[in-house]
Design an enzyme around this catalytic site. Structure first.
Site, PDB file in Angstrom:
ATOM      1  CB  ALA A 139      -0.926  -0.015   1.211  1.00  0.00           C
TER       2      ALA A 139
ATOM      3  CG  PHE B 187      -3.983  -1.586   4.830  1.00  0.00           C
ATOM      4  CD1 PHE B 187      -3.327  -1.747   3.607  1.00  0.00           C
ATOM      5  CD2 PHE B 187      -5.370  -1.632   4.854  1.00  0.00           C
ATOM      6  CE1 PHE B 187      -4.055  -1.966   2.432  1.00  0.00           C
ATOM      7  CE2 PHE B 187      -6.104  -1.855   3.683  1.00  0.00           C
ATOM      8  CZ  PHE B 187      -5.435  -2.012   2.477  1.00  0.00           C
TER       9      PHE B 187
ATOM     10  CG  HIS C 214      -3.820  -9.245  -0.770  1.00  0.00           C
ATOM     11  ND1 HIS C 214      -3.067  -8.423   0.032  1.00  0.00           N
ATOM     12  CD2 HIS C 214      -3.371 -10.503  -0.526  1.00  0.00           C
ATOM     13  CE1 HIS C 214      -2.220  -9.168   0.760  1.00  0.00           C
ATOM     14  NE2 HIS C 214      -2.387 -10.431   0.422  1.00  0.00           N
TER      15      HIS C 214
ATOM     16  CB  CYS D 242     -21.001 -13.738  -7.744  1.00  0.00           C
ATOM     17  SG  CYS D 242     -21.848 -15.066  -6.842  1.00  0.00           S
TER      18      CYS D 242
ATOM     19  CB  CYS E  87     -25.501 -18.377  -8.519  1.00  0.00           C
ATOM     20  SG  CYS E  87     -24.361 -17.446  -7.468  1.00  0.00           S
TER      21      CYS E  87
END
Ligand code: APR
Ligand code: ZN
Length: 267
Positions: free
Chosen positions: A30, A41, A127, A135, A163
């Site tokens: 980051a 973070f 990540h 989804c 779904c």
């Protein structure tokens, strides 16, 4: 933080080191994006200083946590959407064009390496990515622009129209399974690299933080560029405590384009 004199001599040491290497990769956290306005973070203004991380299990089981998770994502979305690559991202792309970098392995979800020019197949996002929604069950992809208006109409989080699964930004949250393919690919590339430039990471979250150690254990050199000491400073062959943008720009300017080299170890 190194003082200017030591920083300058360390930058020259990095340039000399890179010129002797053939398979160079970067590993970013980051800290390479803070100069684009995206908070990190665990730095002094880090996100985890303000919020506690929400685990995936909370998002799935608790409507309140799910709503809080989405609220945070929606609050932070404009900052991510409007962020532009900074000179650190651009310097890495410069090194790629000059054949002094072959891959970027990143923990970041902002897509700024690709927007700086790095080809998709040369960026490994450990990540996931916050640039789109997916989804959780069938991985169907949705765009932010199509999902955001739903929150104006309904308070509950959106579900997949294919779904019925829960939707969330395509990032890996705490408690969520890691991305197998990306993690294995990153390990493979890190073991073949003869140098890794680690930029803007506190190196505290595994398995990602193990990537620089993989390069080291396979005989590669480690360069660490970070504002603060990291958990792995002791394995660094070159250690630069200072701003990533300026340092990377000086490194990129210090090398001339070279022909693509026959590599000792193919990636
Ligand atoms: N130049 C150099 N270093 C910087 C800069 C900068 N401009 N800005 C911040 N840093 C440093 C900070 O001092 C800090 O040590 O970057 C580091 C960022 O560390 P973290 O905030 O821990 O970020 P990161 O290592 O990427 O976190 C890994 O943790 O929360 C999870 O999934 C999240 O991918 C993230 C993972
Ligand atoms: Zn689905």
């Amino acid at each position: 933080m190194n003082n200017d004199k030591t920083l300058h001599s360390e930058i020259n040491k990095v340039i000399t080191l890179l010129k002797a290497k053939k398979s160079i990769i970067a590993f970013t956290g980051a800290g390479i994006s803070t100069e684009s306005g995206i908070p990190d973070f665990r730095g002094p203004q880090g996100v985890w200083k303000k919020y506690r991380p929400i685990e995936l299990s909370e998002v799935l089981q608790d409507p309140e946590s799910r709503a809080l998770y989405w609220q945070r994502k929606i609050d932070m979305y404009p900052q991510m959407k409007n962020a532009v690559p900074n000179k650190g991202h651009l310097a890495l792309f410069e090194l790629y064009k000059k054949n002094f970098l072959q891959y970027v392995i990143t923990q970041n979800i902002d897509g700024l390496h690709q927007r700086a020019g790095m080809p998709d197949d040369r960026v490994i996002e450990l990540h996931g990515s916050n640039t789109y929604i997916a989804c959780l069950d069938c991985r169907k992809r949705y765009e932010w622009e199509d999902i955001l208006p739903l929150f104006e109409k309904q308070s509950t989080s959106p579900k997949c129209d294919e779904c019925g699964g829960w939707l969330k930004p395509a990032t890996i949250s705490f408690g969520q399974a890691i991305l197998e393919y990306e993690t294995n690919e990153a390990e493979r590339i890190a073991s073949a690299a003869d140098a890794i430039i680690v930029i803007g990471s506190s190196l505290q979250v595994y398995p990602a933080a193990g990537i620089p150690v993989t390069t080291k254990m396979n005989g590669g050199s480690v360069v660490i560029i970070n504002m603060e000491p990291t958990g792995q400073d002791e394995i660094a062959d070159c250690l630069l405590h200072g701003p990533a943008g300026d340092i990377l720009q000086a490194i990129a300017e210090g090398v001339d384009e070279r022909a693509i080299l026959k590599k000792k170890r193919e990636f």
